[in-house]
Each structure stands twice: as C-alpha cells, then as structure tokens.
Design a protein around this motif. Structure first.
Motif, PDB file in Angstrom:
ATOM      1  N   ALA A  30      13.147  24.435   4.300  1.00  0.00           N
ATOM      2  CA  ALA A  30      12.801  25.216   5.485  1.00  0.00           C
ATOM      3  C   ALA A  30      12.228  26.580   5.084  1.00  0.00           C
ATOM      4  CB  ALA A  30      14.029  25.408   6.366  1.00  0.00           C
ATOM      5  N   LEU A  31      12.736  27.125   3.968  1.00  0.00           N
ATOM      6  CA  LEU A  31      12.258  28.430   3.522  1.00  0.00           C
ATOM      7  C   LEU A  31      10.808  28.354   3.031  1.00  0.00           C
ATOM      8  CD1 LEU A  31      15.359  29.820   1.586  1.00  0.00           C
ATOM      9  CD2 LEU A  31      14.337  30.738   3.669  1.00  0.00           C
ATOM     10  N   PHE A  32      10.469  27.221   2.405  1.00  0.00           N
ATOM     11  CA  PHE A  32       9.157  27.160   1.763  1.00  0.00           C
ATOM     12  C   PHE A  32       8.159  26.248   2.461  1.00  0.00           C
ATOM     13  CE2 PHE A  32      12.078  28.511  -1.615  1.00  0.00           C
ATOM     14  CZ  PHE A  32      11.500  29.744  -1.875  1.00  0.00           C
ATOM     15  N   TYR A  66       2.102  20.654  -2.754  1.00  0.00           N
ATOM     16  CA  TYR A  66       3.122  21.580  -2.246  1.00  0.00           C
ATOM     17  C   TYR A  66       3.816  20.982  -1.023  1.00  0.00           C
ATOM     18  CZ  TYR A  66       5.054  26.041  -0.682  1.00  0.00           C
ATOM     19  OH  TYR A  66       5.892  27.056  -0.308  1.00  0.00           O
ATOM     20  N   ASN A  67       2.961  20.518  -0.116  1.00  0.00           N
ATOM     21  CA  ASN A  67       3.462  19.881   1.087  1.00  0.00           C
ATOM     22  C   ASN A  67       4.366  18.695   0.775  1.00  0.00           C
ATOM     23  OD1 ASN A  67       3.561  19.925   3.792  1.00  0.00           O
ATOM     24  ND2 ASN A  67       1.333  19.896   4.061  1.00  0.00           N
ATOM     25  N   PHE A  68       3.935  17.932  -0.227  1.00  0.00           N
ATOM     26  CA  PHE A  68       4.700  16.744  -0.636  1.00  0.00           C
ATOM     27  C   PHE A  68       6.108  17.132  -1.065  1.00  0.00           C
ATOM     28  CE2 PHE A  68       6.192  14.400  -4.390  1.00  0.00           C
ATOM     29  CZ  PHE A  68       6.415  13.151  -3.825  1.00  0.00           C
ATOM     30  N   TYR A  69       6.212  18.196  -1.881  1.00  0.00           N
ATOM     31  CA  TYR A  69       7.535  18.582  -2.373  1.00  0.00           C
ATOM     32  C   TYR A  69       8.447  19.060  -1.241  1.00  0.00           C
ATOM     33  CZ  TYR A  69       6.003  17.902  -7.140  1.00  0.00           C
ATOM     34  OH  TYR A  69       5.568  17.323  -8.295  1.00  0.00           O
ATOM     35  N   VAL A  70       7.849  19.783  -0.293  1.00  0.00           N
ATOM     36  CA  VAL A  70       8.649  20.236   0.844  1.00  0.00           C
ATOM     37  C   VAL A  70       9.174  19.039   1.627  1.00  0.00           C
ATOM     38  CG1 VAL A  70       8.514  21.353   3.095  1.00  0.00           C
ATOM     39  CG2 VAL A  70       7.572  22.494   1.088  1.00  0.00           C
ATOM     40  N   ASN A  71       8.274  18.102   1.907  1.00  0.00           N
ATOM     41  CA  ASN A  71       8.704  16.935   2.677  1.00  0.00           C
ATOM     42  C   ASN A  71       9.715  16.088   1.914  1.00  0.00           C
ATOM     43  OD1 ASN A  71       7.343  17.362   5.070  1.00  0.00           O
ATOM     44  ND2 ASN A  71       5.416  16.610   4.203  1.00  0.00           N
ATOM     45  N   LEU A  72       9.518  16.015   0.600  1.00  0.00           N
ATOM     46  CA  LEU A  72      10.466  15.265  -0.233  1.00  0.00           C
ATOM     47  C   LEU A  72      11.852  15.912  -0.156  1.00  0.00           C
ATOM     48  CD1 LEU A  72      10.665  12.899  -2.286  1.00  0.00           C
ATOM     49  CD2 LEU A  72      10.396  14.611  -4.089  1.00  0.00           C
ATOM     50  N   ALA A  73      11.870  17.245  -0.197  1.00  0.00           N
ATOM     51  CA  ALA A  73      13.161  17.945  -0.118  1.00  0.00           C
ATOM     52  C   ALA A  73      13.847  17.656   1.218  1.00  0.00           C
ATOM     53  CB  ALA A  73      12.948  19.446  -0.292  1.00  0.00           C
ATOM     54  N   TYR A  74      13.083  17.679   2.318  1.00  0.00           N
ATOM     55  CA  TYR A  74      13.656  17.322   3.619  1.00  0.00           C
ATOM     56  C   TYR A  74      14.224  15.907   3.594  1.00  0.00           C
ATOM     57  CZ  TYR A  74      11.982  21.233   6.547  1.00  0.00           C
ATOM     58  OH  TYR A  74      11.791  22.450   7.153  1.00  0.00           O
ATOM     59  N   LEU A  75      13.424  14.995   3.018  1.00  0.00           N
ATOM     60  CA  LEU A  75      13.846  13.590   2.978  1.00  0.00           C
ATOM     61  C   LEU A  75      15.140  13.438   2.180  1.00  0.00           C
ATOM     62  CD1 LEU A  75      13.139  10.657   3.671  1.00  0.00           C
ATOM     63  CD2 LEU A  75      11.885  10.537   1.518  1.00  0.00           C
ATOM     64  N   LEU A  76      15.170  14.078   0.997  1.00  0.00           N
ATOM     65  CA  LEU A  76      16.378  13.995   0.179  1.00  0.00           C
ATOM     66  C   LEU A  76      17.565  14.652   0.899  1.00  0.00           C
ATOM     67  CD1 LEU A  76      14.999  14.694  -3.415  1.00  0.00           C
ATOM     68  CD2 LEU A  76      15.765  12.531  -2.429  1.00  0.00           C
ATOM     69  N   GLY A  77      17.275  15.720   1.643  1.00  0.00           N
ATOM     70  CA  GLY A  77      18.333  16.361   2.420  1.00  0.00           C
ATOM     71  C   GLY A  77      18.945  15.377   3.402  1.00  0.00           C
ATOM     72  N   ALA A  78      18.096  14.657   4.099  1.00  0.00           N
ATOM     73  CA  ALA A  78      18.580  13.674   5.084  1.00  0.00           C
ATOM     74  C   ALA A  78      19.370  12.566   4.397  1.00  0.00           C
ATOM     75  CB  ALA A  78      17.401  13.089   5.857  1.00  0.00           C
ATOM     76  N   ILE A 130      15.783  29.325  10.670  1.00  0.00           N
ATOM     77  CA  ILE A 130      14.924  29.840   9.594  1.00  0.00           C
ATOM     78  C   ILE A 130      13.456  29.730   9.996  1.00  0.00           C
ATOM     79  CG2 ILE A 130      14.134  29.404   7.237  1.00  0.00           C
ATOM     80  CD1 ILE A 130      16.978  28.607   6.523  1.00  0.00           C
ATOM     81  N   LEU A 131      13.081  28.575  10.532  1.00  0.00           N
ATOM     82  CA  LEU A 131      11.685  28.379  10.940  1.00  0.00           C
ATOM     83  C   LEU A 131      11.307  29.392  12.025  1.00  0.00           C
ATOM     84  CD1 LEU A 131      11.503  24.468  11.027  1.00  0.00           C
ATOM     85  CD2 LEU A 131      10.731  26.017   9.225  1.00  0.00           C
ATOM     86  N   LEU A 132      12.251  29.649  12.929  1.00  0.00           N
ATOM     87  CA  LEU A 132      11.983  30.592  14.019  1.00  0.00           C
ATOM     88  C   LEU A 132      11.703  31.995  13.475  1.00  0.00           C
ATOM     89  CD1 LEU A 132      12.082  31.264  17.108  1.00  0.00           C
ATOM     90  CD2 LEU A 132      14.449  31.914  16.706  1.00  0.00           C
ATOM     91  N   VAL A 133      12.566  32.450  12.557  1.00  0.00           N
ATOM     92  CA  VAL A 133      12.369  33.799  12.011  1.00  0.00           C
ATOM     93  C   VAL A 133      11.061  33.859  11.230  1.00  0.00           C
ATOM     94  CG1 VAL A 133      13.298  35.565  10.471  1.00  0.00           C
ATOM     95  CG2 VAL A 133      14.841  34.240  11.900  1.00  0.00           C
ATOM     96  N   ARG A 134      10.766  32.797  10.476  1.00  0.00           N
ATOM     97  CA  ARG A 134       9.545  32.816   9.661  1.00  0.00           C
ATOM     98  C   ARG A 134       8.298  32.982  10.503  1.00  0.00           C
ATOM     99  NH1 ARG A 134       8.733  28.191   5.597  1.00  0.00           N
ATOM    100  NH2 ARG A 134       6.848  29.413   5.315  1.00  0.00           N
ATOM    101  N   GLU A 135       8.278  32.335  11.669  1.00  0.00           N
ATOM    102  CA  GLU A 135       7.043  32.395  12.450  1.00  0.00           C
ATOM    103  C   GLU A 135       7.017  33.548  13.456  1.00  0.00           C
ATOM    104  OE1 GLU A 135       6.633  28.701  14.480  1.00  0.00           O
ATOM    105  OE2 GLU A 135       8.286  29.100  15.847  1.00  0.00           O
TER     106      GLU A 135
END
Lengths: 103, 467
Positions: free
Chosen positions: B49-51, B3-15, A56-61
């Motif tokens: 990853a999308l956002f 915004y950045n915080f929420y993205v990183n939080l989502a990654y963390l929760l994913g892990a 996903i990251l690859l396609v986005r960039e």
C-alpha cells in the motif's frame, strides 16, 4: 434493472472473488477446536486491521494542504495499526501460553 | 511495469498469508505459526500500500510513517501489558478500533464527495454508506462490550422495556436515510450524511445494550465479524482486492464462531439479539423454593477430593472474576501427586468470550489435553468420582434437560449430576446471569461450599496439604 445488469457484467471478476472468498473462509475455519476459539477470534480480529491499507491509500492521495483528510487519515492509520499490531501480538501471547505446556 | 508487478505480487502474497495463516490458526500445533504468517501477510500488504503506484499523488509519507509508528507502539505496548484475565476486553477494544478506522475512511470519502473532490455514482455511495454503517456498529458496539466486560457498565442499567423495538426503528430510520442519501446524492446537503453517521454510532451502542451476561460470547464474535465486513466494504471503496479478501475472511470466521456459540446455547441468533436471557425467562419452574441445600465442610471436601480416583473441575465466569485459575492449578497438582486423575470440563459458552476458560487455564499452566470439551466431558462424567464447580451455573443446570418451562431448556449442558459427587463453589445462593433457579444445588449428590472462589480454593489447598 438495466444498471444492475451492467454492474454485474462489468464487475464479474470481483463478484467471483467475493463469493469464492466467502466459501473459502467458511471452509478454512469451519472445524475449530474450543481451545482455539479465542486465539482464532483475536487473530482474525488482527486481520481486520487490513483496513489500514485503505487509510494509507487515502493519506497518500490527499492534497498536502487538505488538512481535514490528512488529519482524519492519520487517525485512520493509527487506529488500523493499533488493531493490526496489537491484535497479532496479543494472539501470539495467548498461543505462547498454549504452546509451552505441551509435554 | 515490473514495479507494478511487484506491488501486485505483494498484495497477492498478503492475501495468501491471511488465508494460510487462518488455516493454521485452526489447529493447536500450528496456531502460533499461523498467527505469524498472517502477520507477515499484513506487513507485506502495508508495504504494498505504501509503494503502490499512484499517479500524481502527494504521498505525504511523513504523516503515514508517523501514524504507523504511533499505532504500532500503542498496539504493541497495550498487547504486551494487558493481563491475560483482561483479554476479552482487549480484543473488544482492538476490534472496535478497526471499525472506527472504517468509519473515518467513509467519513473522509463523503467529505471529499460533498466538496466536489471525488466523483461517485450511486454504487460508490452505497459502498461508502455500508462501510460507515457496519464500521460504526462494530466501533461503538465493541466499546460498549468492552465497558460491560470491564464491569464499568451494569447490564440491567443500560436497557429498558421495549428496547428492541426502539432499536429496530432506529435501524430502519438509519438505513432509510442512507437510501435517501444514495438516491439524492449531493442534492441532499451535508447534514444528512452527518445525521446518518451519528445515528449509526448510536445504534451500535443501543444494539449491544440489551445483550449481556451469558450472551456476551455471541455478541463478541458477531462484532468481530462486523469489523471484518467493514474492512471488506472499505476495500470496495478503494478497489482493493486484498482488503476485500482479508475482510471477508474475518467476516466468515466471525460468523462461524457466532453460529457455534448460538448452537452451544441451543438458541437462534435472532433470539440472542432480541430477547436477553434474563428478560424472557419468566416461565421457569420455581418449585425449588422449600428445598434446602446441603453444605460441606472444608475438611470433608479436601478428603473427598484427595482420596478420589478421578476429579473433574468445571470452571465458569466466576473463576475469571475471582482470578482463581492459579489456585485451581495448585489443587490440580496436589491431587495429581496423590494419583488422582484431574480433568477440566469446558462448556463452549463458559465465560464471556469464545474459549475464555481455555485462555485462563492456559495462563495457569494447565496442559491443554486436560481440558475436555462438552461431549468428551459428558461421556467421562458418569465415571468421575467428584466434580468441583468453580463459578459456573447455567452451563451445569439440569433444568436444560428436564424442565420444558425453563428458558434454557434444550441448551446442551455438562451433566455433572451423573458423577458420583458434586461440590459447588459459589459466592451465595443468587442465581446465575440467566436469573434461573438451578436445581443442581438441591440435588442429593450436591454439596455447597460458599464463599469467594479464590478464597475457598486457597483454604482447600491448605486443608489438602494437612492430609
């Protein structure tokens, strides 16, 4: 050698993460009963679909006119998604069978 | 910032979802919830990853959403449609696709590097090549494993004398070229990375080719661990901690399963990878040549089973081939109705993937407390009236206990000969996958019942019903 020292020093947190995750992985999964070998393998297999994040990251960039990257990236997302979605669904189907027989 | 915080939080929760999910997956009562939580973790990771903020990125969401839809539909349908008996194949394919995804990523990164669109230092190149190599082996290796499990490929036809030497040379050459590529960088030209990629893909096939039959569970767990490691390596490319954590967890679980499978056969991983069972076992004693087997009639077998106190069914790969699990359960029900205590003895490497028999029997509605593992089964066997062996061979071979010349000597087996009577359901007198004689068939407590497992069991059901 100097490069290695530098690499180690700058990536220290990453190295911690790597090592602790390995230990955690072994600890979390070490005592699995035989009955769960297949579902665990299949569930873990689905988790390895996390490689989709990279796709996903690859396609986005990628540049919108860089069709080489876009098409291969598209393929990557498809492959990762089949792995992840299919893996979780198949594991669920297996576990569902185990579940309903518990009387 | 938020915004950045929420993205990183989502990654963390994913892990956390991955770790917690796998933890729950290792206990029967919570396993289903564990799988769900791991899936939830995956969903969160994908959203993150999308956002995730990316400066100046074109995003190309159309491409991504399209690909995700295709992948999700294909994956979902395949997983829903597949027959439970084809489960090992399905898992192999999914596993291979994860590896293929890593190969694609590494390929694109190399392409960008050679076209001056990506700056990479030596470390970056090393990581990309690792992703490529491990991913390629996971991909083509899994595809061959799939073909073998599906019966499309004959084990003996894809291997040749000295195969392992060729494999090792190929691995050395591939890694050597990879190292050269890392040192030379862009100077090496675009041919080199393509050669390395193709060699790695061929190596994946060739690495799995000589391993087959009873060693399949080991290879499958090993390939599973490889696809995890390739995802982890890809995580290093993108500096993504979540991919690293997810990949390493899978690598660790695959490694543990591999070790468990090897232990169950009392062989080292190296031994499994180098010497196929069938090829190394020439020293086996062949003293059984003039002994005769004793057959039992259907009627006798039915009577013995029906009027016993306790029965133990030992399933093997033959059960899977004949798809006889449901008939097995039918016999189980008939016997239980007459007060017979029916149990199943499951050897850890019975079948072609870890836990294969458990899945099959679960499909036939056998409650899992009736399934005994190796240790419990062995302690129950001396008090068991009758053992029925359905398509198992090497895992009940007494030579593993008392014949030091046998290639499986030392492998923990089910000591079925300690039970009062043994009935072996077998297609013919051919030896098992290991190609080793089984003295059990000539044991005085053993009676043979020849024929296709499903056929024989069906006839047995009919016979029991007349009693």
């Amino acid at each position: 050698m100097e490069t290695f020292y530098q690499f180690f020093n700058t990536n220290l947190i990453l190295i911690y993460l790597l090592i602790f995750t390995i230990i955690l992985g072994f600890e979390v999964i070490s005592k699995v009963p035989t009955i769960l070998h297949t579902p665990l393998m299949s569930g873990a297999n689905a988790v390895s679909g996390v490689v989709i994040v990279g796709a996903i990251l690859l396609v986005r960039e990628s540049a919108p006119d860089d069709y080489f990257s876009l098409i291969l990236g598209f393929l990557g997302v498809v492959l990762g998604m089949v792995n992840a979605a299919g893996g979780f669904v198949v594991t669920d189907r297996m576990l569902e069978m185990f579940k309903k027989k518990k009387k | 910032m938020a915004y950045n915080f929420y993205v990183n939080l989502a990654y963390l929760l994913g892990a956390v979802g991955f770790v917690w999910g796998l933890r729950l997956l290792s206990s029967p009562d919570s396993a289903r919830r564990g799988n769900f939580i791991a899936g939830l973790g995956m969903g969160l990771s994908i959203i993150a990853a999308l956002f995730a903020p990316m400066e100046g990125a074109a995003n190309n969401y159309g491409w991504i959403v399209g690909a995700m839809a295709v992948g999700a539909i294909v994956g979902y349908l395949a997983a829903k449609k597949v027959k439970m008996t084809a489960m090992p194949q399905m898992v192999s394919i999914f596993n291979g696709l994860g590896g293929a995804c890593a190969v694609v990523l590494a390929g694109v990164e190399l392409y960008l590097f050679y076209h001056g669109k990506r700056m990479l230092d030596t470390g970056g190149l090393v990581i990309i090549l690792l992703t490529l190599l491990i991913g390629a082996v996971a991909f083509t290796g899994s595809m061959l494993a799939y073909a073998k499990l599906e019966g499309l490929v004959d084990d003996r036809k894809v291997t040749f004398r000295g195969h392992n030497i060729v494999n090792n040379i190929m691995l050395l050459v591939t890694v050597g070229l990879g190292v050269w590529l890392c040192v030379e960088g862009k100077e090496s030209g675009t041919t080199l990375p393509i050669v390395v990629g193709i060699l790695a893909l061929i190596y994946g096939f060739s690495f799995v080719a000589p391993i087959g039959g009873a060693d399949m569970p080991v290879v499958i767990s090993l390939l599973n661990s490889f696809s995890g490691l390739s995802a982890a390596a890809a995580g290093l490319i993108y500096g993504n901690n979540l991919m690293l954590v997810g990949g390493i967890l899978v690598g660790a679980s695959g490694t543990i399963l591999t070790v468990l499978m090897c232990n169950a056969m009392n062989r080292s991983l190296l031994n499994v990878l180098i010497g196929g069972f069938g090829t190394s076992g020439t020293s086996a004693a062949k003293a059984t040549g003039d002994q005769v087997v004793k057959e039992v009639t259907m009627n006798d077998a039915a009577i013995q089973l029906y009027y016993s106190q306790s029965a133990m069914i030992v399933p093997g790969y033959g059960l899977a081939v004949a798809q006889a699990q449901k008939v097995c359960k039918e016999i189980d029900d008939l016997l239980e109705a007459n007060g017979v205590d029916v149990k199943y003895a499951i050897h850890p490497v019975a079948g072609r993937m870890p836990g294969h028999m458990n899945v099959l029997l679960a499909e036939a509605d056998v409650p899992y407390p009736k399934l005994l593992d190796l240790e419990d089964a062995n302690s129950a066997l001396p008090n068991t009236d009758i053992v029925v062996i359905v398509g198992a061979n090497d895992v009940v071979n007494p030579a593993a206990e008392d014949d030091p010349g046998s290639p499986i000597y030392g492998m923990p087996v089910l000591k079925v000969w300690e039970a009062k009577n043994v009935i072996v359901l077998k297609r013919s007198m051919r030896s098992g996958y290991a190609g080793i004689e089984n003295p059990l068939f000539f044991h005085d407590r053993t009676r043979m019942l020849f024929g296709d497992a499903k056929d024989t069991l069906t006839k047995l059901v009919a016979e029991i019903k007349t009693l």
